[in-house]
Design a protein around this motif. Structure first.
Motif, PDB file in Angstrom:
ATOM      1  N   SER A  54       0.855  -1.181   0.000  1.00  0.00           N
ATOM      2  CA  SER A  54       0.000   0.000   0.000  1.00  0.00           C
ATOM      3  C   SER A  54       0.894   1.236   0.000  1.00  0.00           C
ATOM      4  CB  SER A  54      -0.923   0.010   1.226  1.00  0.00           C
ATOM      5  OG  SER A  54      -0.180  -0.128   2.428  1.00  0.00           O
ATOM      6  N   ARG A  58      -1.713   5.802   1.762  1.00  0.00           N
ATOM      7  CA  ARG A  58      -2.761   4.876   2.178  1.00  0.00           C
ATOM      8  C   ARG A  58      -2.305   3.982   3.332  1.00  0.00           C
ATOM      9  NH1 ARG A  58      -7.797   6.292   0.619  1.00  0.00           N
ATOM     10  NH2 ARG A  58      -7.891   6.858  -1.601  1.00  0.00           N
ATOM     11  N   ASN A 211      -4.855   2.659  -4.856  1.00  0.00           N
ATOM     12  CA  ASN A 211      -5.749   3.797  -4.697  1.00  0.00           C
ATOM     13  C   ASN A 211      -7.040   3.577  -5.483  1.00  0.00           C
ATOM     14  OD1 ASN A 211      -6.154   6.462  -3.564  1.00  0.00           O
ATOM     15  ND2 ASN A 211      -6.063   7.224  -5.663  1.00  0.00           N
ATOM     16  N   THR A 214      -9.219   1.185  -3.687  1.00  0.00           N
ATOM     17  CA  THR A 214      -9.831   1.803  -2.502  1.00  0.00           C
ATOM     18  C   THR A 214     -11.026   2.668  -2.906  1.00  0.00           C
ATOM     19  OG1 THR A 214      -7.695   1.852  -1.354  1.00  0.00           O
ATOM     20  CG2 THR A 214      -9.421   3.290  -0.512  1.00  0.00           C
ATOM     21  N   LYS A 386     -10.246  -5.743   2.314  1.00  0.00           N
ATOM     22  CA  LYS A 386      -9.398  -4.760   2.994  1.00  0.00           C
ATOM     23  C   LYS A 386      -8.921  -5.255   4.357  1.00  0.00           C
ATOM     24  CE  LYS A 386     -10.994  -0.599   2.687  1.00  0.00           C
ATOM     25  NZ  LYS A 386     -11.840   0.590   2.969  1.00  0.00           N
ATOM     26  N   PRO A 391      -4.593  -0.150   5.394  1.00  0.00           N
ATOM     27  CA  PRO A 391      -5.739   0.740   5.163  1.00  0.00           C
ATOM     28  C   PRO A 391      -7.029   0.262   5.812  1.00  0.00           C
ATOM     29  CG  PRO A 391      -4.496   0.410   3.143  1.00  0.00           C
ATOM     30  CD  PRO A 391      -3.971  -0.578   4.137  1.00  0.00           C
TER      31      PRO A 391
END
Length: 412
Positions: A54, A58, A211, A214, A386, A391
């Protein structure tokens, strides 16, 4: 140690510190117990060239925001450990290091946490040790000749520490792919026993893949959706920390690709014939993620560059012809095997009826244990894709803190 704490958090990694931050914000009287140093697993179970998957922007914990240089760069484990230490200090988190937990029991509605320095009592316990700290190997690994040194991804450090000779890496998920590349770049002869693992590009349509995943909600896909027909969860997809790594790009660098490592027979190492299938599966999984992101970009009306080709995906695979199904390790000169075949958690110290399943792993729903006041955080795929990532810490910590607050109100 006297008095009754509102909560005890066991483990001072990212998940434990994130939980402690939220508990501190809600003025809960609690302690964080760490077996050794803050971020011990990050310190001791990563290889030298390891970097976080990550990006820096993040990889911050609850209450923090990133304001440093190179926000889309990849931190080393040493940089991340320094960040964890700074986080605990800046937020004045009540961490006690060098305090391993020997046993967790329950008596008369209170949790008893036995340590080397005495027993603590608490109304709630948050277990933040994660479930990726005990390497898992196939049972037949014991059949390998004693002359072959066996390591796990958590004990590998660098190519120079290994004996002279060829190296067999088993498993082509995140750790296997990254370690195979680390070894071949160091000039070593590397064989990679591949597995059915997905793959991700590092960048896509002008942005970092993490990103995009996410923002698009890809990381929010639930655990139930991800479970395979076998009842198991898939391995984490192969993702290079700074660039795309694919099976075909590894082969172009000189890594010899094999099928699954299926055992030892008459002193020889045996492999399946799934290499082409594994390459195709990884390619298909990468394409599926891209389609998911494309739909999100179109739905959100975002301006993003058109899809681009990644050289690591378009390069042709260099495969043994005919495929290698058997290796005489002594003739080929394989002297080391690195197992990148997954992990499980060590919860043997949890002595609570019903808290663990038949194989000693947590029984929970979204990190909330079956026993009132027992919580788990930092578990891989606990709720979503996740879960278990940096994150995911803030989301998990908030959920547990809110549930703990509701429990306190119900008790009152």
């Amino acid at each position: 140690m006297s008095g009754i704490l509102d909560a005890i958090v066991i483990g001072a990694g990212s998940a434990g510190l994130g939980a402690s931050y939220l508990l501190t914000q809600q003025a809960y009287n609690h302690l964080v117990l760490e077996r050794d140093r803050i971020g011990e697993t990050w310190r001791t179970q990563r290889w030298d060239s390891f970097r976080l998957n990550s990006p820096r922007i993040r990889s911050v914990l609850p209450g923090d925001s990133f304001d440093g240089p190179d926000p889309w760069g990849a931190s080393t484990q040493h940089e991340f450990v320094a960040y964890l230490e700074s986080y605990a200090k800046r937020h004045r988190l009540p961490v006690r290091t060098q305090t391993p937990v020997r046993e967790l029991t329950r008596d008369n509605g209170l949790y008893l946490v036995a340590t080397l320095h005495g027993t603590l009592r608490a109304r709630n316990v948050v277990i933040a040790t994660g479930n990726l700290n005990c390497p898992a190997r196939p049972s037949w690994s014991a059949e390998l000749p004693p002359a072959i040194r066996q390591l796990d991804s958590s004990t590998y450090r660098n190519a120079a520490e290994l004996d002279d000779g060829a190296i067999l890496v088993v498993g082509s998920g995140q750790s296997g792919g990254q370690i195979a590349e680390d070894l071949v770049l160091a000039g070593r002869s590397v064989f990679l026993a591949t597995s059915r693992a997905g793959r991700l590009v590092r960048r896509y349509r002008g942005g970092d893949i993490f990103n995009w995943m996410t923002l698009s909600g890809f990381l929010d896909v639930t655990r139930e959706t991800l479970v395979l027909p076998s009842g198991k969860l898939p391995p984490r997809a192969l993702l290079g920390a700074t660039h795309t790594i694919s099976l075909q790009s590894l082969s172009a660098q000189g890594v010899v690709l094999l099928g699954r490592f299926i055992g030892v027979e008459n002193g020889t190492l045996q492999f399946g014939d799934e290499v082409v299938e594994h390459i195709r599966f990884a390619d298909d999984s990468s394409a599926e993620v891209k389609r998911f992101l494309d739909r999100y970009i179109a739905r959100a009306g975002l301006e993003a560059p058109p899809p681009e080709e990644d050289p690591a995906e378009t390069i042709a695979a260099r495969l043994p012809d005919p495929p290698i199904r058997s290796i005489d390790w002594a003739t080929i000169g394989i002297r080391s095997v690195i197992w990148c075949t997954g992990f499980k958690g060590n919860f043997r110290w949890v002595r609570l009826n019903g808290a663990l399943d038949a194989v000693g792993q947590p029984v929970h729903r979204d990190g909330i244990g079956i026993i009132p006041g027992l919580y788990f955080t930092g578990l891989d795929f606990a709720s979503t894709r996740k879960s278990g990532t940096i994150p995911g810490v803030a989301e998990e910590a908030a959920r547990l803190a809110n549930h703990l607050a509701k429990r306190a109100r119900d008790i009152d």
